[in-house]
Design a protein around this motif. Structure first.
Motif, PDB file in Angstrom:
ATOM      1  N   GLU A  42      25.428  24.240 -75.675  1.00 57.09           N
ATOM      2  CA  GLU A  42      26.320  24.437 -76.795  1.00 57.09           C
ATOM      3  C   GLU A  42      27.688  24.958 -76.374  1.00 57.09           C
ATOM      4  OE1 GLU A  42      23.575  27.876 -76.119  1.00 57.09           O
ATOM      5  OE2 GLU A  42      23.393  25.725 -76.393  1.00 57.09           O
ATOM      6  N   THR A  43      27.910  25.206 -75.093  1.00 57.21           N
ATOM      7  CA  THR A  43      29.191  25.740 -74.647  1.00 57.21           C
ATOM      8  C   THR A  43      30.311  24.726 -74.761  1.00 57.21           C
ATOM      9  OG1 THR A  43      28.586  25.097 -72.409  1.00 57.21           O
ATOM     10  CG2 THR A  43      28.141  27.364 -73.051  1.00 57.21           C
ATOM     11  N   GLY A  44      29.997  23.439 -74.833  1.00 58.05           N
ATOM     12  CA  GLY A  44      31.016  22.431 -75.012  1.00 58.05           C
ATOM     13  C   GLY A  44      31.599  21.908 -73.712  1.00 58.05           C
ATOM     14  N   ARG A  45      31.620  22.715 -72.647  1.00 58.33           N
ATOM     15  CA  ARG A  45      32.120  22.269 -71.349  1.00 58.33           C
ATOM     16  C   ARG A  45      31.214  22.833 -70.270  1.00 58.33           C
ATOM     17  NH1 ARG A  45      37.028  20.094 -70.690  1.00 58.33           N
ATOM     18  NH2 ARG A  45      37.093  20.726 -68.530  1.00 58.33           N
ATOM     19  N   MET A  46      31.161  22.120 -69.151  1.00 61.10           N
ATOM     20  CA  MET A  46      30.430  22.629 -68.000  1.00 61.10           C
ATOM     21  C   MET A  46      31.449  23.242 -67.053  1.00 61.10           C
ATOM     22  SD  MET A  46      27.619  19.587 -67.423  1.00 61.10           S
ATOM     23  CE  MET A  46      28.792  18.256 -67.637  1.00 61.10           C
ATOM     24  N   ALA A  47      31.578  24.551 -67.088  1.00 59.84           N
ATOM     25  CA  ALA A  47      32.590  25.223 -66.284  1.00 59.84           C
ATOM     26  C   ALA A  47      32.390  24.952 -64.808  1.00 59.84           C
ATOM     27  CB  ALA A  47      32.563  26.726 -66.563  1.00 59.84           C
ATOM     28  N   TRP A  48      31.146  24.824 -64.373  1.00 57.78           N
ATOM     29  CA  TRP A  48      30.906  24.601 -62.950  1.00 57.78           C
ATOM     30  C   TRP A  48      31.469  23.253 -62.505  1.00 57.78           C
ATOM     31  CZ3 TRP A  48      28.248  20.478 -61.000  1.00 57.78           C
ATOM     32  CH2 TRP A  48      27.377  19.784 -61.852  1.00 57.78           C
ATOM     33  N   VAL A  49      31.473  22.258 -63.405  1.00 58.41           N
ATOM     34  CA  VAL A  49      32.033  20.955 -63.052  1.00 58.41           C
ATOM     35  C   VAL A  49      33.535  21.072 -62.837  1.00 58.41           C
ATOM     36  CG1 VAL A  49      32.407  18.584 -63.823  1.00 58.41           C
ATOM     37  CG2 VAL A  49      30.220  19.699 -64.259  1.00 58.41           C
ATOM     38  N   ASP A  50      34.215  21.803 -63.722  1.00 57.21           N
ATOM     39  CA  ASP A  50      35.645  22.042 -63.541  1.00 57.21           C
ATOM     40  C   ASP A  50      35.924  22.666 -62.180  1.00 57.21           C
ATOM     41  OD1 ASP A  50      36.454  21.021 -65.962  1.00 57.21           O
ATOM     42  OD2 ASP A  50      36.460  22.942 -66.987  1.00 57.21           O
ATOM     43  N   ILE A  51      35.150  23.680 -61.852  1.00 57.51           N
ATOM     44  CA  ILE A  51      35.365  24.409 -60.593  1.00 57.51           C
ATOM     45  C   ILE A  51      35.102  23.501 -59.396  1.00 57.51           C
ATOM     46  CG2 ILE A  51      34.553  26.326 -59.165  1.00 57.51           C
ATOM     47  CD1 ILE A  51      33.918  27.800 -61.830  1.00 57.51           C
ATOM     48  N   VAL A  52      34.000  22.753 -59.444  1.00 51.71           N
ATOM     49  CA  VAL A  52      33.652  21.882 -58.321  1.00 51.71           C
ATOM     50  C   VAL A  52      34.685  20.776 -58.148  1.00 51.71           C
ATOM     51  CG1 VAL A  52      31.986  20.196 -57.489  1.00 51.71           C
ATOM     52  CG2 VAL A  52      31.190  22.374 -58.387  1.00 51.71           C
ATOM     53  N   LYS A  53      35.124  20.160 -59.257  1.00 49.82           N
ATOM     54  CA  LYS A  53      36.110  19.095 -59.149  1.00 49.82           C
ATOM     55  C   LYS A  53      37.440  19.617 -58.625  1.00 49.82           C
ATOM     56  CE  LYS A  53      36.511  15.796 -62.136  1.00 49.82           C
ATOM     57  NZ  LYS A  53      36.785  15.117 -63.432  1.00 49.82           N
ATOM     58  N   ALA A  54      37.878  20.769 -59.136  1.00 52.12           N
ATOM     59  CA  ALA A  54      39.146  21.343 -58.684  1.00 52.12           C
ATOM     60  C   ALA A  54      39.065  21.735 -57.214  1.00 52.12           C
ATOM     61  CB  ALA A  54      39.518  22.555 -59.539  1.00 52.12           C
ATOM     62  N   ALA A  55      37.959  22.374 -56.827  1.00 54.50           N
ATOM     63  CA  ALA A  55      37.794  22.766 -55.421  1.00 54.50           C
ATOM     64  C   ALA A  55      37.664  21.539 -54.532  1.00 54.50           C
ATOM     65  CB  ALA A  55      36.565  23.660 -55.272  1.00 54.50           C
ATOM     66  N   GLY A  56      36.950  20.516 -55.020  1.00 53.06           N
ATOM     67  CA  GLY A  56      36.744  19.311 -54.228  1.00 53.06           C
ATOM     68  C   GLY A  56      38.034  18.566 -53.950  1.00 53.06           C
ATOM     69  N   ILE A  57      38.890  18.433 -54.966  1.00 57.73           N
ATOM     70  CA  ILE A  57      40.148  17.709 -54.738  1.00 57.73           C
ATOM     71  C   ILE A  57      41.081  18.526 -53.856  1.00 57.73           C
ATOM     72  CG2 ILE A  57      41.449  18.515 -56.753  1.00 57.73           C
ATOM     73  CD1 ILE A  57      41.288  14.917 -55.330  1.00 57.73           C
ATOM     74  N   PHE A  58      41.005  19.869 -53.964  1.00 56.07           N
ATOM     75  CA  PHE A  58      41.794  20.702 -53.053  1.00 56.07           C
ATOM     76  C   PHE A  58      41.361  20.457 -51.610  1.00 56.07           C
ATOM     77  CE2 PHE A  58      42.237  24.475 -50.424  1.00 56.07           C
ATOM     78  CZ  PHE A  58      43.586  24.741 -50.548  1.00 56.07           C
ATOM     79  N   LEU A  59      40.064  20.374 -51.383  1.00 52.29           N
ATOM     80  CA  LEU A  59      39.566  20.161 -50.025  1.00 52.29           C
ATOM     81  C   LEU A  59      39.962  18.785 -49.494  1.00 52.29           C
ATOM     82  CD1 LEU A  59      35.992  21.738 -50.208  1.00 52.29           C
ATOM     83  CD2 LEU A  59      38.078  22.728 -49.230  1.00 52.29           C
ATOM     84  N   ILE A  60      40.029  17.788 -50.372  1.00 57.11           N
ATOM     85  CA  ILE A  60      40.464  16.459 -49.937  1.00 57.11           C
ATOM     86  C   ILE A  60      41.938  16.485 -49.547  1.00 57.11           C
ATOM     87  CG2 ILE A  60      40.986  14.136 -50.799  1.00 57.11           C
ATOM     88  CD1 ILE A  60      38.286  14.150 -52.181  1.00 57.11           C
ATOM     89  N   VAL A  61      42.762  17.117 -50.374  1.00 56.37           N
ATOM     90  CA  VAL A  61      44.187  17.247 -50.047  1.00 56.37           C
ATOM     91  C   VAL A  61      44.351  18.033 -48.752  1.00 56.37           C
ATOM     92  CG1 VAL A  61      46.408  18.182 -50.822  1.00 56.37           C
ATOM     93  CG2 VAL A  61      44.865  17.085 -52.469  1.00 56.37           C
ATOM     94  N   PHE A  62      43.634  19.123 -48.649  1.00 59.32           N
ATOM     95  CA  PHE A  62      43.667  19.972 -47.454  1.00 59.32           C
ATOM     96  C   PHE A  62      43.220  19.195 -46.214  1.00 59.32           C
ATOM     97  CE2 PHE A  62      41.284  23.099 -44.777  1.00 59.32           C
ATOM     98  CZ  PHE A  62      42.367  23.845 -44.350  1.00 59.32           C
ATOM     99  N   GLY A  63      42.189  18.365 -46.372  1.00 61.27           N
ATOM    100  CA  GLY A  63      41.663  17.607 -45.246  1.00 61.27           C
ATOM    101  C   GLY A  63      42.610  16.541 -44.733  1.00 61.27           C
TER     102      GLY A  63
END
Length: 347
Positions: free
Chosen positions: A25-46
């Protein structure tokens, strides 16, 4: 196989899609936001200068992570809805990005190679000499994965052993960077299916209710990825196919478990993280341009350590893309694979 097919039949998804609504019922999966944001940062960083071991660590899991998330965020769809969604969320943004990057690069291109460059869009792999930007390979690869998964949903699960066999043969014979990045797509298909299975079984939701288990899983995943990185493993090539897949799975588990433990942090549960999460496709397509400017700027300062310098450059590279992403989301969300509602949200 029928039970497995029913469990996985949750439909097509894409890295471009806004974060899906939670089953809770939270409406969003906060962990998905965090994982996607961290993942794209790691791709840019890589894609910035890093030590060889760090590069192997990152390339063990950061791209598989997005195949997994695409599977996890997938939704059921009929043939017409699937074709429309695939076209609007991946195919159209891919050609828009390719055209824009070609325009950006025109000042450095010989007019004589312009035709091969444009033709490169239909080859879909950076092994083609005219391919305009290496990171774009991911989009054609994900299109291939989506098409295969749609076929699976039509009770064509016998295709998966065939796809796996072809993937194994390509991998062990060193056949990489093929047309439409099909070799990487077949590898990525494993992670996509794993994401769809994780969604259908609710394993992440159950893990979220046991913080200690999530913490232990994060530590275990980190240990496995580090060990494989020390052995020289990366996700698309290495000593063994299953070791490669294992490294990707371990890294995905590490990232998800970490995000579950920090998802309530105000520092990470904010609009900035959500914005980066919702614009991963845009960042993926254009960070090759912003990385150069960001790295040149950071290099002007006497910063010790390659990791720190590249980390700052990666953050700046993403920041430089924010105003352009906002403009697209406001005036042309269709061009970057965003939902039509993105325009209203950007106001």
């Amino acid at each position: 196989m029928n039970d497995l097919a029913q469990g996985l039949a949750v439909g097509p998804g894409a890295v471009a899609a806004p974060v899906a609504a939670s089953l809770a019922e939270t409406g969003r999966m906060a962990w998905v936001d965090i994982v996607k944001a961290a993942g794209i940062f790691l791709i840019v960083f890589g894609h910035l200068p890093v030590e060889p071991l760090v590069a192997k660590f990152l390339w063990t899991f950061h791209v598989p992570l997005f195949f997994f998330l695409s599977g996890y965020l997938s939704r059921p769809a009929g043939a017409r809805a699937f074709a429309r969604r695939l076209s609007l969320r991946l195919v159209l943004p891919y050609f828009v990005a390719y055209a824009l990057l070609t325009l950006i690069m025109l000042r450095t291109l010989d007019w004589g190679v312009l035709r091969p460059v444009l033709t490169g869009a239909f080859h879909g792999t950076h092994s083609y000499p005219g391919f305009i930007s290496a990171p774009l390979w991911f989009v054609p690869a994900l299109v291939v994965v989506e098409l295969l998964y749609f076929a699976f949903q039509r009770r064509l699960w016998a295709l998966y052993p065939v796809a796996l066999g072809v993937s194994l043969w390509l991998y062990h014979n060193g056949k990489i960077d093929l047309f439409m990045s099909v070799d990487l797509a077949l590898l990525g298909l494993n992670y996509f299916l794993l994401g769809a299975l994780a969604r259908s079984t609710g394993v992440v939701d159950r893990l979220a209710r046991v913080p200690l288990a999530a913490a232990l899983l994060a530590g275990l995943g980190l240990a496995v990825v580090v060990d494989l990185a020390l052995a020289g493993n990366v996700w698309y090539t290495g000593g063994a196919y299953m070791r490669s897949v294992l490294g990707g799975v371990a890294g995905i588990a590490m990232m998800i478990a970490f995000a579950l433990n920090v998802r309530e942090s105000p520092l990470l549960r904010n609009r900035a993280v959500r914005f980066v999460s919702e614009n991963t496709l845009f960042i993926l397509c254009f960070h090759g341009v912003s990385n150069g400017y960001a790295h040149a700027f950071v290099s002007r300062f006497a910063i010790e350590g390659t990791l720190l310098k590249s980390g700052l450059a990666a953050a700046l590279s993403i920041l430089l893309l924010v105003p352009f992403a906002m403009l697209f989301r406001r005036w042309a969300p269709w061009a970057i694979g965003a939902a039509p509602s993105a325009r209203r949200a950007a106001v």
